[in-house]
Design a protein around this motif. Structure first.
Motif, PDB file in Angstrom:
ATOM      1  N   ALA A  30     -16.427  25.093  16.943  1.00 43.12           N
ATOM      2  CA  ALA A  30     -18.189  24.400  17.690  1.00 43.12           C
ATOM      3  C   ALA A  30     -18.630  24.102  16.984  1.00 43.12           C
ATOM      4  O   ALA A  30     -19.789  22.694  17.448  1.00 43.12           O
ATOM      5  N   ALA A  31     -19.000  24.307  15.536  1.00 41.58           N
ATOM      6  CA  ALA A  31     -20.107  23.826  14.722  1.00 41.58           C
ATOM      7  C   ALA A  31     -19.843  22.180  14.553  1.00 41.58           C
ATOM      8  O   ALA A  31     -20.576  21.308  14.808  1.00 41.58           O
ATOM      9  N   ARG A  32     -18.342  21.446  14.151  1.00 47.14           N
ATOM     10  CA  ARG A  32     -18.008  20.946  13.963  1.00 47.14           C
ATOM     11  C   ARG A  32     -17.996  20.126  15.129  1.00 47.14           C
ATOM     12  O   ARG A  32     -18.312  18.198  14.985  1.00 47.14           O
ATOM     13  N   GLY A  33     -17.603  20.192  15.811  1.00 48.97           N
ATOM     14  CA  GLY A  33     -17.515  19.318  17.092  1.00 48.97           C
ATOM     15  C   GLY A  33     -18.691  18.758  17.962  1.00 48.97           C
ATOM     16  O   GLY A  33     -18.624  18.126  18.785  1.00 48.97           O
ATOM     17  N   PRO A  36     -21.727  15.497  14.623  1.00 50.06           N
ATOM     18  CA  PRO A  36     -20.411  14.047  13.707  1.00 50.06           C
ATOM     19  C   PRO A  36     -20.815  14.150  12.310  1.00 50.06           C
ATOM     20  O   PRO A  36     -20.267  14.505  11.547  1.00 50.06           O
ATOM     21  N   GLU A  37     -22.202  14.670  12.136  1.00 56.45           N
ATOM     22  CA  GLU A  37     -22.786  14.271  10.444  1.00 56.45           C
ATOM     23  C   GLU A  37     -21.901  15.969  10.339  1.00 56.45           C
ATOM     24  O   GLU A  37     -21.236  16.146   8.940  1.00 56.45           O
ATOM     25  N   ILE A  38     -21.713  17.416  10.599  1.00 58.00           N
ATOM     26  CA  ILE A  38     -21.136  18.149   9.769  1.00 58.00           C
ATOM     27  C   ILE A  38     -19.240  18.300  10.202  1.00 58.00           C
ATOM     28  O   ILE A  38     -19.615  18.325   9.411  1.00 58.00           O
ATOM     29  N   ALA A  39     -18.902  17.179  11.004  1.00 57.38           N
ATOM     30  CA  ALA A  39     -17.817  17.183  11.247  1.00 57.38           C
ATOM     31  C   ALA A  39     -16.975  16.980  10.134  1.00 57.38           C
ATOM     32  O   ALA A  39     -16.121  16.710   9.280  1.00 57.38           O
ATOM     33  N   LEU A  93     -28.961  21.278  13.004  1.00 55.38           N
ATOM     34  CA  LEU A  93     -28.932  21.723  13.383  1.00 55.38           C
ATOM     35  C   LEU A  93     -28.036  21.793  14.327  1.00 55.38           C
ATOM     36  O   LEU A  93     -28.201  23.122  14.869  1.00 55.38           O
ATOM     37  N   ARG A  94     -27.592  20.556  15.046  1.00 61.35           N
ATOM     38  CA  ARG A  94     -26.644  20.873  15.806  1.00 61.35           C
ATOM     39  C   ARG A  94     -25.844  21.160  16.042  1.00 61.35           C
ATOM     40  O   ARG A  94     -25.275  22.984  16.571  1.00 61.35           O
ATOM     41  N   GLY A  99     -22.467  26.340  16.124  1.00 62.72           N
ATOM     42  CA  GLY A  99     -21.471  27.799  16.491  1.00 62.72           C
ATOM     43  C   GLY A  99     -21.856  29.518  16.109  1.00 62.72           C
ATOM     44  O   GLY A  99     -21.695  29.965  16.321  1.00 62.72           O
ATOM     45  N   ARG A 100     -24.215  29.410  16.016  1.00 66.92           N
ATOM     46  CA  ARG A 100     -24.153  30.158  16.740  1.00 66.92           C
ATOM     47  C   ARG A 100     -23.997  30.555  17.956  1.00 66.92           C
ATOM     48  O   ARG A 100     -24.511  31.983  18.463  1.00 66.92           O
ATOM     49  N   ASN A 101     -24.221  29.716  18.831  1.00 64.63           N
ATOM     50  CA  ASN A 101     -23.804  30.108  20.250  1.00 64.63           C
ATOM     51  C   ASN A 101     -22.069  30.630  20.601  1.00 64.63           C
ATOM     52  O   ASN A 101     -22.057  31.242  21.416  1.00 64.63           O
ATOM     53  N   ARG A 102     -21.391  29.423  20.048  1.00 66.00           N
ATOM     54  CA  ARG A 102     -20.607  30.078  19.977  1.00 66.00           C
ATOM     55  C   ARG A 102     -20.211  31.957  19.634  1.00 66.00           C
ATOM     56  O   ARG A 102     -19.112  32.253  20.135  1.00 66.00           O
TER      57      ARG A 102
END
Length: 386
Positions: A30-33, A36-39, A93-94, A99-102
């Motif tokens: 979820a976080a990576r999806g 794009p920067e985290i991915a 933060l995105r 990730g937190r929501n998931r």
């Protein structure tokens, strides 16, 4: 999970989710999806963050204290690291929020399955939410402080100078004052170097390591690039990173060296190379890669008798390449392929029957150099595009 409706049961659930690789992977995805920067970060790095956040939520539930009294130094370090790696605060933060929501969805789903009443779930999630909000503020605070520190250290000015020096044309004498500001001398000499991009964590670590050798680095055309008076030993760098460097030379030659390094980097990346390489080591691959139309023509004509869909034909071409790569020595090629030399000899003979491949020369010297290059290039192109 069987539950009693107590906060302890919710704590047990969080502890199990934190230790569950499948649950953690859902949060990572979820976080990576959603960023794009985290991915672009290595999955292991994101996974480490996720476990830290889940652990923080578990601690919040168990301690039930005021978030303002907690020490969020780790969160601030996370924000600072991401700033140094070029990840924006919005992108960070995105990923964190997705990730937190998931994670909340997983807690609710598994909590209900475990029989935890909704009011206990809500109360626990509200407690965790207060800590998550405080943690996010600490991440942002660490990121912004790091950005200011980078700006004060001349990060932006250094990058602008490098772009002018490497892409050019920038008369060195005009930039003399700026050069001195960043520890460079107009008289040089310096190695130009370029590193493969796409992994901010490794780029950050590489920058720190090269800086110990006097390197001045920045982001140029999306890649880590710069100038250094000396290169580190190859074994002192992360073996998973690809770095190409030019021989040391005067700064007015930097644009030419930079262009060569970029071309060599592309050629080496296509071959799956890693580590530190001199641009002169990659001269052959770089020169050949600069002529794609000629490569296409050779790959379509010399091995024209081969069928790309025939595995035996591909085996013949691969064997010939191995033979060429090993000095046209049957014994060395056989050793590399784990077959008998007679097998190599047979395959080369079959290739000759199908394509007109020149005969094997088993005397010192082998084929003329240009003939070797012509067939190596043709077979490599055919295998890659077949």
């Amino acid at each position: 999970m069987a539950g009693t409706g107590s906060a302890t049961t919710l704590g047990t659930l969080l502890r199990e989710l934190t230790a569950d690789p499948t649950a953690v992977e859902e949060v990572v995805t979820a976080a990576r999806g959603n960023s794009p920067e985290i991915a672009r970060l290595p999955p292991a790095e994101v996974r480490r963050q996720v476990v830290a956040l889940l652990t923080c939520g578990l601690t919040a539930l168990e301690r039930q204290d005021d978030p303002g009294e907690r020490d969020f130094a780790e969160a601030r370090r996370l924000g600072a690291d991401r700033a140094a790696q070029g990840v924006s605060v919005a992108g960070l933060l995105r990923g964190v929020q997705a990730g937190r929501n998931r994670a909340v969805e997983l807690v609710v789903r598994h909590g209900r399955t475990a029989g935890i009443p909704d009011d206990v779930l809500v109360e626990g999630l509200l407690t965790i939410g207060r800590y998550a909000a405080a943690l996010e503020r600490a991440v942002v605070d660490g990121h912004r402080h790091a950005e200011r520190d980078l700006a004060r250290a001349g990060h932006d000015a250094r990058t602008r100078l490098l772009r002018r020096l490497l892409i050019g044309p920038e008369p060195v004498e005009r930039a003399a004052e700026e050069l001195g500001r960043f520890g460079l001398r107009a008289e040089g000499p310096y190695h130009c170097l370029v590193a493969e991009g796409g992994d901010p964590v490794r780029a950050h670590a590489l920058t720190r390591r090269l800086s110990r050798y006097g390197a001045v680095l920045g982001t140029v055309e999306g890649r880590l690039a710069g100038l250094t008076p000396r290169l580190p030993p190859a074994d002192r760098l992360d073996e998973g990173v690809l770095v190409v460097a030019a021989p040391a030379g005067p700064l007015d030659r930097a644009p030419v060296m930079y262009a060569l390094c970029v071309a060599a980097l592309r050629a080496a990346a296509r071959r799956g190379r890693h580590g530190l390489h001199q641009v002169t080591e990659l001269a052959g691959e770089t020169a050949l890669a600069a002529q794609p139309a000629l490569a296409e023509l050779l790959g379509a004509t010399l091995p024209a008798g081969l069928d790309p869909g025939d595995e035996f034909h591909r085996e013949l071409a691969s064997t010939a390449l191995t033979w060429l790569d090993h000095g046209q020595r049957l014994d060395r090629a056989a050793s590399a392929l784990h077959v008998h030399p007679n097998t190599v000899r047979y395959r080369l003979r079959r290739l000759r029957e199908l394509t007109g491949f020149p005969p094997v020369v088993e005397t010192p010297g082998g084929w003329p150099v240009l003939e070797t290059v012509r067939w190596w290039w043709a077979l490599r192109t055919w295998l890659e595009r077949g």
